[in-house]
Design a protein around this motif. Structure first.
Motif, PDB file in Angstrom:
ATOM      1  N   LEU A  43     -15.372   9.107   6.159  1.00  0.00           N
ATOM      2  CA  LEU A  43     -14.757   9.817   7.255  1.00  0.00           C
ATOM      3  C   LEU A  43     -13.316  10.078   7.214  1.00  0.00           C
ATOM      4  O   LEU A  43     -12.752  10.342   8.187  1.00  0.00           O
ATOM      5  N   ASN A  44     -12.885   9.854   6.263  1.00  0.00           N
ATOM      6  CA  ASN A  44     -11.261  10.180   6.003  1.00  0.00           C
ATOM      7  C   ASN A  44     -10.241   9.477   6.984  1.00  0.00           C
ATOM      8  O   ASN A  44      -9.325  10.023   7.209  1.00  0.00           O
ATOM      9  N   ASP A  45     -10.772   8.222   7.302  1.00  0.00           N
ATOM     10  CA  ASP A  45      -9.896   7.705   8.243  1.00  0.00           C
ATOM     11  C   ASP A  45      -8.570   7.178   7.449  1.00  0.00           C
ATOM     12  O   ASP A  45      -8.605   6.809   6.010  1.00  0.00           O
ATOM     13  N   GLU A  46      -7.742   7.168   8.079  1.00  0.00           N
ATOM     14  CA  GLU A  46      -6.226   6.830   7.393  1.00  0.00           C
ATOM     15  C   GLU A  46      -5.950   5.373   7.967  1.00  0.00           C
ATOM     16  O   GLU A  46      -5.997   5.159   8.849  1.00  0.00           O
ATOM     17  N   TYR A  47      -5.517   4.664   6.767  1.00  0.00           N
ATOM     18  CA  TYR A  47      -4.966   3.268   7.062  1.00  0.00           C
ATOM     19  C   TYR A  47      -3.738   3.185   6.047  1.00  0.00           C
ATOM     20  O   TYR A  47      -3.745   3.452   4.848  1.00  0.00           O
ATOM     21  N   GLY A  48      -2.737   2.479   6.606  1.00  0.00           N
ATOM     22  CA  GLY A  48      -1.428   2.268   6.140  1.00  0.00           C
ATOM     23  C   GLY A  48      -1.490   1.500   4.728  1.00  0.00           C
ATOM     24  O   GLY A  48      -1.022   1.786   3.597  1.00  0.00           O
ATOM     25  N   TRP A  49      -2.517   0.344   4.701  1.00  0.00           N
ATOM     26  CA  TRP A  49      -2.613  -0.508   3.419  1.00  0.00           C
ATOM     27  C   TRP A  49      -3.262   0.294   2.287  1.00  0.00           C
ATOM     28  O   TRP A  49      -2.910   0.179   1.184  1.00  0.00           O
ATOM     29  N   ILE A  50      -3.893   1.359   2.640  1.00  0.00           N
ATOM     30  CA  ILE A  50      -4.651   2.121   1.603  1.00  0.00           C
ATOM     31  C   ILE A  50      -3.787   3.002   1.150  1.00  0.00           C
ATOM     32  O   ILE A  50      -3.635   3.384  -0.178  1.00  0.00           O
ATOM     33  N   ALA A  51      -2.662   3.742   2.050  1.00  0.00           N
ATOM     34  CA  ALA A  51      -1.706   4.714   1.515  1.00  0.00           C
ATOM     35  C   ALA A  51      -0.771   3.944   0.532  1.00  0.00           C
ATOM     36  O   ALA A  51      -0.381   4.477  -0.296  1.00  0.00           O
ATOM     37  N   GLU A  52      -0.300   2.835   1.124  1.00  0.00           N
ATOM     38  CA  GLU A  52       0.498   1.906   0.412  1.00  0.00           C
ATOM     39  C   GLU A  52      -0.258   1.815  -1.142  1.00  0.00           C
ATOM     40  O   GLU A  52       0.488   1.546  -2.257  1.00  0.00           O
ATOM     41  N   SER A  53      -1.320   1.104  -1.087  1.00  0.00           N
ATOM     42  CA  SER A  53      -2.010   0.621  -2.391  1.00  0.00           C
ATOM     43  C   SER A  53      -2.092   2.018  -3.230  1.00  0.00           C
ATOM     44  O   SER A  53      -2.011   1.858  -4.646  1.00  0.00           O
ATOM     45  N   SER A  54      -2.384   3.406  -2.723  1.00  0.00           N
ATOM     46  CA  SER A  54      -2.398   4.357  -3.759  1.00  0.00           C
ATOM     47  C   SER A  54      -1.347   4.954  -4.160  1.00  0.00           C
ATOM     48  O   SER A  54      -1.113   5.196  -5.271  1.00  0.00           O
ATOM     49  N   SER A  55      -0.191   4.352  -3.348  1.00  0.00           N
ATOM     50  CA  SER A  55       1.164   4.883  -3.826  1.00  0.00           C
ATOM     51  C   SER A  55       1.604   4.029  -5.067  1.00  0.00           C
ATOM     52  O   SER A  55       2.045   4.552  -6.128  1.00  0.00           O
ATOM     53  N   VAL A  56       1.289   2.705  -4.768  1.00  0.00           N
ATOM     54  CA  VAL A  56       1.573   1.941  -5.987  1.00  0.00           C
ATOM     55  C   VAL A  56       0.691   1.998  -7.277  1.00  0.00           C
ATOM     56  O   VAL A  56       1.003   2.094  -8.518  1.00  0.00           O
ATOM     57  N   GLU A  57      -0.555   2.513  -6.936  1.00  0.00           N
ATOM     58  CA  GLU A  57      -1.448   2.844  -8.173  1.00  0.00           C
ATOM     59  C   GLU A  57      -0.992   4.273  -8.807  1.00  0.00           C
ATOM     60  O   GLU A  57      -0.907   4.182  -9.881  1.00  0.00           O
ATOM     61  N   MET A  58      -0.264   5.236  -8.043  1.00  0.00           N
ATOM     62  CA  MET A  58       0.024   6.268  -8.628  1.00  0.00           C
ATOM     63  C   MET A  58       1.203   5.833  -9.677  1.00  0.00           C
ATOM     64  O   MET A  58       1.431   6.426 -10.710  1.00  0.00           O
ATOM     65  N   LYS A  59       2.277   5.421  -9.177  1.00  0.00           N
ATOM     66  CA  LYS A  59       3.458   4.766  -9.634  1.00  0.00           C
ATOM     67  C   LYS A  59       2.922   4.093 -11.159  1.00  0.00           C
ATOM     68  O   LYS A  59       3.691   4.252 -12.109  1.00  0.00           O
ATOM     69  N   SER A  60       2.071   3.186 -10.748  1.00  0.00           N
ATOM     70  CA  SER A  60       1.440   2.305 -12.069  1.00  0.00           C
ATOM     71  C   SER A  60       0.997   3.324 -13.282  1.00  0.00           C
ATOM     72  O   SER A  60       1.213   3.072 -14.302  1.00  0.00           O
ATOM     73  N   SER A  61       0.283   4.282 -12.834  1.00  0.00           N
ATOM     74  CA  SER A  61      -0.306   4.994 -13.823  1.00  0.00           C
ATOM     75  C   SER A  61       0.649   5.977 -14.620  1.00  0.00           C
ATOM     76  O   SER A  61       0.399   6.461 -15.731  1.00  0.00           O
ATOM     77  N   ARG A  62       1.766   6.241 -14.034  1.00  0.00           N
ATOM     78  CA  ARG A  62       2.909   7.088 -14.704  1.00  0.00           C
ATOM     79  C   ARG A  62       3.647   6.134 -15.667  1.00  0.00           C
ATOM     80  O   ARG A  62       4.404   6.730 -16.369  1.00  0.00           O
ATOM     81  N   LEU A  63       3.679   4.950 -15.635  1.00  0.00           N
ATOM     82  CA  LEU A  63       4.362   4.104 -16.535  1.00  0.00           C
ATOM     83  C   LEU A  63       3.781   4.022 -17.833  1.00  0.00           C
ATOM     84  O   LEU A  63       2.644   4.104 -17.981  1.00  0.00           O
TER      85      LEU A  63
END
Length: 446
Positions: free
Chosen positions: A426-446
């Motif tokens: 349902l595309n609900d937004e949660y801060g912990w998901i946004a933070e985790s996604s940001s961490v995952e994106m940074k990790s994939s660039r390394l």
């Protein structure tokens, strides 16, 4: 108003005393030793307690066939007839238990399955008497439930293989039969040895040592009941036949020296006449010594003013076996709640339930009837559940609910499992998901 014509001895507790420390200590030592030393310890204890140490405790098929052949044809025919009665009732019980699946909301499926226990150990006592009926009640009932592997253990009697018991065990469907008794049998089945496989569940009655063994092993394996001395209670009005009352009281008192036998009646005449007959009838009873001791120490006769008082008092006793000798015996089905099994009317007796009628004779004692019934097909089944959500919207709504419910209990990890489904579907937004996604994106660039 309650009037006692006979009370149990002041030195007794009606079979409700705690297990003596000496029994508990002996049982613990047997279990611990078998756990560490396996078959060698089993053999030593069997020799010590039963004077029995064959080359193999497990009977071969030829030994089983020989035991059956050694029984008179009438005994085999009777075993088969009784087992037909037990099987028919057990099958009716099994058919009353159903698997099901329900859709509680769109795309949310919840189900229940009844899965048989994989392996069961059945203990068939044989101390004073060869209890063939216990083979029917434990082994056969387990097999009807669908248990794949059933081990039967029974002690030797006077240094001999008890042919009748072995025949009953084999005809009931035992997969393995061991001539092994007491705590050593229960412990061996519970913990496993080199030659006796470990089971998941142990069923069957036994003496104080067997009962204590089951108590100590409960948790490591499942058990049917914490069994105590056999109990009988008769509720009678003024129409009851004192001779029948006395005969049936003695039928259970002969089980052992600590078997409570109680009469509750609205008729003082029935009470007095029954007491006199209980004293007279054992004169030609082979088990008179046991029955008299039990009656003397644990027998009671109570007179009440009405059947309503009788039903209430009987529920307080919460006995294993309750016979109803009144003009309308089926009234007990409406008025009573606490009993292991009811036997309605003078054409019925506890001995039928013990031996032949088809219901199970492994029943709750020592007031356990207040919270459990006896052994039945359901004891050998594990009722398990399953869940499946196929609808995205339903999963998302459950996720939102789970998030709120879990955070009310401070279970953030649980909440996030729900959040994730609400986010995905349902595309609900949660801060912990946004933070985790940001961490995952940074990790994939390394």
């Amino acid at each position: 108003m309650v009037r006692h014509l006979k009370t149990k001895s002041d030195t007794t507790t009606g079979g409700v005393s705690s297990t003596s420390s000496s029994v508990a200590a002996t049982v613990k030592d047997v279990i611990d030793t078998i756990r560490s030393r396996g078959d060698a310890a089993v053999r030593e204890y069997s020799q010590k307690f039963d004077k029995w140490s064959p080359s193999s405790f497990k009977l071969s098929q030829s030994q089983i066939d020989a035991a059956i052949a050694a029984c008179p044809k009438q005994i085999i025919d009777d075993i088969k007839a009784v087992q037909t009665n037990v099987r028919n009732f057990a099958q009716a019980q099994r058919e009353s238990i159903r698997d099901f699946e329900v859709e509680t909301q769109p795309g949310v499926f919840l189900g229940q399955k009844n899965v048989p226990i994989s392996s069961v150990g059945a203990y068939i006592p044989g101390g004073r008497y060869p209890l063939l009926a216990s083979a029917h009640m434990t082994i056969l009932t387990a097999k009807v439930a669908g248990v794949q592997h059933v081990i039967g253990c029974t002690p030797p009697i006077a240094g001999q293989i008890p042919n009748g018991t072995v025949a009953a065990m084999a005809l009931a469907g035992a997969d393995e039969i061991f001539i092994l008794g007491g705590v050593q049998a229960v412990a061996a089945m519970a913990v496993g040895t080199e030659t006796i496989r470990k089971v998941d569940f142990i069923a069957g009655p036994g003496n104080a040592f067997v009962a204590e063994g089951k108590r100590q092993l409960f948790g490591e394996v499942g058990i049917d009941l914490f069994a105590g001395p056999t109990e009988i209670l008769i509720v009678a009005d003024d129409a009851a036949d004192p001779f029948t009352v006395a005969t049936d009281l003695l039928s259970q008192a002969e089980h052992g020296p600590d078997s409570p036998a109680v009469l509750i009646t609205t008729s003082e005449r029935v009470g007095h006449e029954s007491m006199a007959l209980v004293d007279e009838l054992p004169k030609n009873l082979p088990t008179a010594a046991l029955a008299r001791t039990s009656w003397k120490d644990f027998g009671e006769v109570v007179v009440v003013d009405s059947l309503d008082e009788a039903w209430k008092l009987a529920d307080e006793y919460a006995f294993e076996h309750v016979q109803i000798f009144t003009r309308r015996p089926r009234e007990a089905l409406e008025k009573m709640r606490n009993y292991g099994a009811l036997f309605l009317g003078e054409k019925t007796c506890v001995s039928y339930g013990d031996k032949v009628i088809g219901t199970n004779h492994v029943l709750p004692t020592r007031k356990a009837a207040r919270y459990t019934g006896g052994l039945w097909v359901g004891k050998f089944l594990r009722t398990v559940t399953y869940q499946e959500v196929t609808s995205e919207s339903s999963s998302a709504e459950l996720g939102r609910l789970c998030g709120r419910a879990a955070r009310a209990e401070n279970f953030e990890g649980h909440a996030r499992s729900g959040d994730l489904r609400a986010h995905k579907y349902l595309n609900d937004e949660y801060g912990w998901i946004a933070e985790s996604s940001s961490v995952e994106m940074k990790s994939s660039r390394l």
